[in-house]
Write an enzyme that holds these catalytic residues in place. Structure first.
Site, short mmCIF file in Angstrom:
data_model
loop_
_atom_site.label_atom_id
_atom_site.label_comp_id
_atom_site.label_asym_id
_atom_site.label_seq_id
_atom_site.Cartn_x
_atom_site.Cartn_y
_atom_site.Cartn_z
N GLN A 175 1.77 -9.48 -0.05
CA GLN A 175 2.57 -10.25 1.42
C GLN A 175 3.56 -11.11 1.10
O GLN A 175 3.79 -11.61 -0.18
CB GLN A 175 1.21 -10.96 1.75
CG GLN A 175 -0.02 -10.11 2.42
CD GLN A 175 -0.78 -11.15 3.13
OE1 GLN A 175 -0.50 -11.73 4.16
NE2 GLN A 175 -2.15 -10.99 2.81
N HIS B 117 -3.21 5.69 -1.54
CA HIS B 117 -4.31 4.66 -1.36
C HIS B 117 -4.98 4.19 -2.45
O HIS B 117 -5.78 3.36 -2.50
CB HIS B 117 -5.34 5.25 -0.08
CG HIS B 117 -6.41 4.60 0.43
ND1 HIS B 117 -6.06 3.49 1.28
CD2 HIS B 117 -7.46 4.28 0.26
CE1 HIS B 117 -7.04 2.88 1.59
NE2 HIS B 117 -8.12 3.47 0.93
N CYS C 257 -7.50 4.04 7.27
CA CYS C 257 -6.77 2.94 6.54
C CYS C 257 -5.33 2.52 7.38
O CYS C 257 -4.55 3.50 7.62
CB CYS C 257 -6.33 3.16 5.14
SG CYS C 257 -5.14 2.05 4.34
N HIS D 282 -6.09 -0.65 0.01
CA HIS D 282 -4.71 0.06 0.02
C HIS D 282 -3.84 -0.97 -0.77
O HIS D 282 -3.58 -2.21 -0.33
CB HIS D 282 -4.16 0.47 1.20
CG HIS D 282 -2.92 1.50 1.22
ND1 HIS D 282 -2.91 2.77 1.56
CD2 HIS D 282 -1.63 1.11 0.51
CE1 HIS D 282 -1.65 3.26 1.17
NE2 HIS D 282 -0.88 2.38 0.81
N SER E 141 -8.44 -7.55 2.32
CA SER E 141 -9.37 -6.92 3.33
C SER E 141 -9.08 -5.39 3.61
O SER E 141 -9.61 -4.68 4.50
CB SER E 141 -9.11 -7.65 4.69
OG SER E 141 -7.73 -7.79 5.16
N CYS F 80 -2.03 3.23 5.22
CA CYS F 80 -1.74 4.57 4.89
C CYS F 80 -0.38 5.24 5.62
O CYS F 80 -0.41 4.94 7.02
CB CYS F 80 -3.02 5.59 4.66
SG CYS F 80 -3.93 5.60 3.24
N ASN G 48 -3.10 -10.52 -2.91
CA ASN G 48 -4.61 -10.74 -3.24
C ASN G 48 -5.08 -9.48 -3.51
O ASN G 48 -4.93 -8.50 -2.74
CB ASN G 48 -5.14 -11.23 -1.96
CG ASN G 48 -4.70 -12.67 -1.48
OD1 ASN G 48 -4.59 -13.45 -2.32
ND2 ASN G 48 -4.51 -12.91 -0.42
N HIS H 80 -1.36 -3.42 -1.62
CA HIS H 80 -0.46 -4.05 -0.86
C HIS H 80 -0.16 -5.52 -1.28
O HIS H 80 -1.08 -6.17 -1.84
CB HIS H 80 -0.60 -3.95 0.55
CG HIS H 80 -1.68 -4.94 1.13
ND1 HIS H 80 -3.21 -4.39 0.82
CD2 HIS H 80 -1.75 -5.87 1.89
CE1 HIS H 80 -3.90 -5.32 1.39
NE2 HIS H 80 -3.13 -6.30 1.98
O1 G1P Z 1 -3.79 -11.98 5.16
P1 G1P Z 1 -5.18 -11.25 4.78
O2 G1P Z 1 -5.17 -10.40 3.34
O3 G1P Z 1 -5.94 -10.70 5.96
O4 G1P Z 1 -5.83 -12.62 4.30
C1 G1P Z 1 -6.22 -12.93 2.91
O5 G1P Z 1 -5.05 -13.61 2.48
C2 G1P Z 1 -4.70 -14.77 3.19
C3 G1P Z 1 -3.29 -15.51 2.32
O6 G1P Z 1 -3.78 -15.93 1.08
C4 G1P Z 1 -5.64 -15.83 3.20
O7 G1P Z 1 -5.27 -16.78 4.13
C5 G1P Z 1 -7.07 -15.34 4.00
O8 G1P Z 1 -8.07 -16.13 3.86
C6 G1P Z 1 -7.34 -14.05 3.14
O9 G1P Z 1 -8.52 -13.40 3.50
#
Ligand code: G1P
Ligand code: G1P
Lengths: 342, 342
Positions: B170, B115, B52, B166, B163, B55, B155, B168
């Site tokens: 943004q 994780h 990961c 873990h 993706s 991690c 997300n 997290h």
């Molecule tokens: O930034 P990540 O986690 O790779 O990507 C994810 O969040 C982003 C922000 O909402 C989106 O634009 C991506 O389509 C989604 O896969």
């Protein structure tokens, strides 16, 4: 001089149809992907499926039997989100809690008796029968006095929430004008008042001169990846003549519309060598009896696939909370699609 | 008298924060589902995964090594959609083709070195460290002169495009105010000019009196399924005191905020007995130095699951082309969630 480059640097693009913006991050397509992969649906469907509630002669959930239809078939959705007989009423507490009843009609349209065909696989002559039906439905539904807007659309592929692979679309017709067409109504009206020309007419003229984002055209229609596209391979089909709705489409125009639908959907299927999922929909003037000189008939295709047959673009956190965002430029998507026109 | 019933009949509800509407079809939850099922992710992750890139002590794609962090960890996204050094510039052809460069900073925030934990699993004291970091980041990023808006979001779950499992979130911080917060800015300003009170303050007062849609509350925060919720189990976390942004949150308020995040996310996990996917995000005032007396700090949770751990709500054809639509009422979702508060 600025070295700002649309193909390299993060930027925003303006969508004149909605008045909103999209964030474009061209450099971002390079990032690795470890996330969800969609199931790739291989096309090995039979031409008739005894378990399919849309195939001819089969029985639906409500006990009704489909006729032995030979081209298209339309019926009221057995589980419609809108109802004709919904009682009128409202629920209001000041300005902040407001609900209003909504009446409407939901229809399902089978494109073909064949369980295994999609619009991309069908002959232009058979797509033409779908276009004829859309025209008839728009006119008939629009004539009902409680119907003020008619939304024709298709969800294709399980990733787009389609619950039955038999090729079909839907129509939701209702009393009020929904959010998206309301935005387009405002924007097109403002433009028309200012210039006495249709916004999409002027936009199409620009694109047909530049050709960079034109995927395919014929005498009456052009398919373009719009400058402000949100979905990776989004396209817009614009009529060359300026009219408000499908009711005004002539015989040759309907055939040309069928032809360009075939061109675009078939090109989609060639992008990753799979039956390409998308949601599509026709935007046209409301049916509330008012005059909409600025409205210009068009159809949107919003396909979600981005990197491969199994990796789609997720419109999630940032996109839901802040702003739509895309990873490849509309210009590169247009180039790919253009090269895949048969 | 009308027999219109919010729990029975199709209707539209108004979202005063955006000025847009949602179509509600209460009767529709009864339809059968033969469409796509999501994979249910069973929680059998190790507490440390050598593969990961989030991690502690592991190496990321760009060759950098994560420190042996013990609570939270924040770094610049190796594949950010926005870039600090993007050159300024514009690309304009008349009114219809308009692009502008956009500068920004994308950050990744690991919530915990573990994780295998999510916010729902973490102790309130550890969530508090995440809240502290959000506050610091909002202030530091907002102070940069080219940053005028800071979007904090998460997300969660592969169905929401996450993706890496873990835990997290943004932050995307940028020069312009994106579409959604711009709508909320307009709506809250109009309301404040009219009444000299915050829109969400008045809304919260209504909800706290009625209690029908309140999921949980503490001294400083309430979690409500908003009257205009779009996603099946959508909630909004509203601060009881009216302030514009997280920078103004006091010590006790930060703990209360951590507590209610724990309450809501843990209740989500109990709805279908799985780690509940969602996108969440904080909405607060822009950081462009202007005064926003109407802005009221809040956080949205948009979880997609509808019928079960594997069947989500698809926002597709009609929703993309016309209007958001939901199948169960906010009131029934609130009742379910309320009963799942630990
Ligand atoms: O930034 P990540 O986690 O790779 O990507 C994810 O969040 C982003 C922000 O909402 C989106 O634009 C991506 O389509 C989604 O896969
Ligand atoms: O009507 P269907 O095909 O059962 O349902 C599909 O399309 C509808 C209209 O876009 C959506 O509301 C549903 O979420 C989706 O699953």
């Amino acid at each position: 001089m600025s070295n700002f480059d649309l193909a390299e640097h993060p930027h925003r693009r303006y969508n004149p149809l909605t008045g909103e913006w999209v964030l474009v991050s061209p450099h971002r397509a390079k990032r690795p992907w470890q996330g969800q992969q969609e199931e790739v649906s291989r096309d090995n469907r039979p031409d008739y499926d005894p378990g399919c509630y849309l195939c001819p002669t089969n029985t639906r959930a409500n006990g009704e039997q489909n006729p032995a239809y030979e081209s298209t078939y339309v019926f009221d959705n057995d589980f419609g989100a809108l109802q004709e007989g919904a009682p009128e009423g409202a629920f209001v507490k000041g300005e902040l809690i407001r609900a209003e009843s909504e009446r409407g009609i939901c229809r399902v349209i089978c494109f073909s008796p064949r369980h295994d065909l999609t619009l991309a696989d069908m002959e232009v002559g058979d797509i033409r029968k779908v276009v004829d039906l859309w025209q008839r439905e728009y006119e008939e539904l629009g004539r009902r006095d409680f119907i003020n807007y008619v939304q024709i659309f298709e969800n294709k592929g399980s990733v787009m929430g389609c619950s039955n692979p038999h090729p079909h679309g839907q129509i939701w017709a209702q009393s009020t004008v929904p959010v998206e067409p309301a935005k387009e109504t405002t924007q097109q009206s403002l433009y028309f008042e200012k210039y006495q020309r249709s916004l999409l007419q002027d936009y199409l003229d620009l694109e047909l001169k530049e050709r960079e984002r034109v995927v395919v055209e014929n005498e009456h229609f052009a398919a373009v990846v719009p400058f402000w596209a949100v979905w990776p391979f989004e396209t817009i089909l614009i009529s060359k003549r300026h009219y408000q709705h499908i009711g005004q489409m002539g015989d040759e125009e309907k055939t040309a519309f069928s032809q360009i639908i075939k061109n675009v959907t078939a090109a989609y299927d060639r992008v990753f060598g799979v039956s390409f999922p998308y949601s599509s929909g026709i935007h046209q003037s409301p049916t509330d009896g008012q005059d909409y000189p600025g409205w210009h008939f068009h159809m949107h295709f919003y396909p979600p696939l981005l990197r491969s047959a199994s990796v789609k673009k997720f419109m999630v956190g940032y996109e839901m909370m802040a702003n739509p965002q895309r990873d490849i430029t509309p210009e590169s998507a247009a180039t790919m699609l253009k090269n895949l026109i048969g």
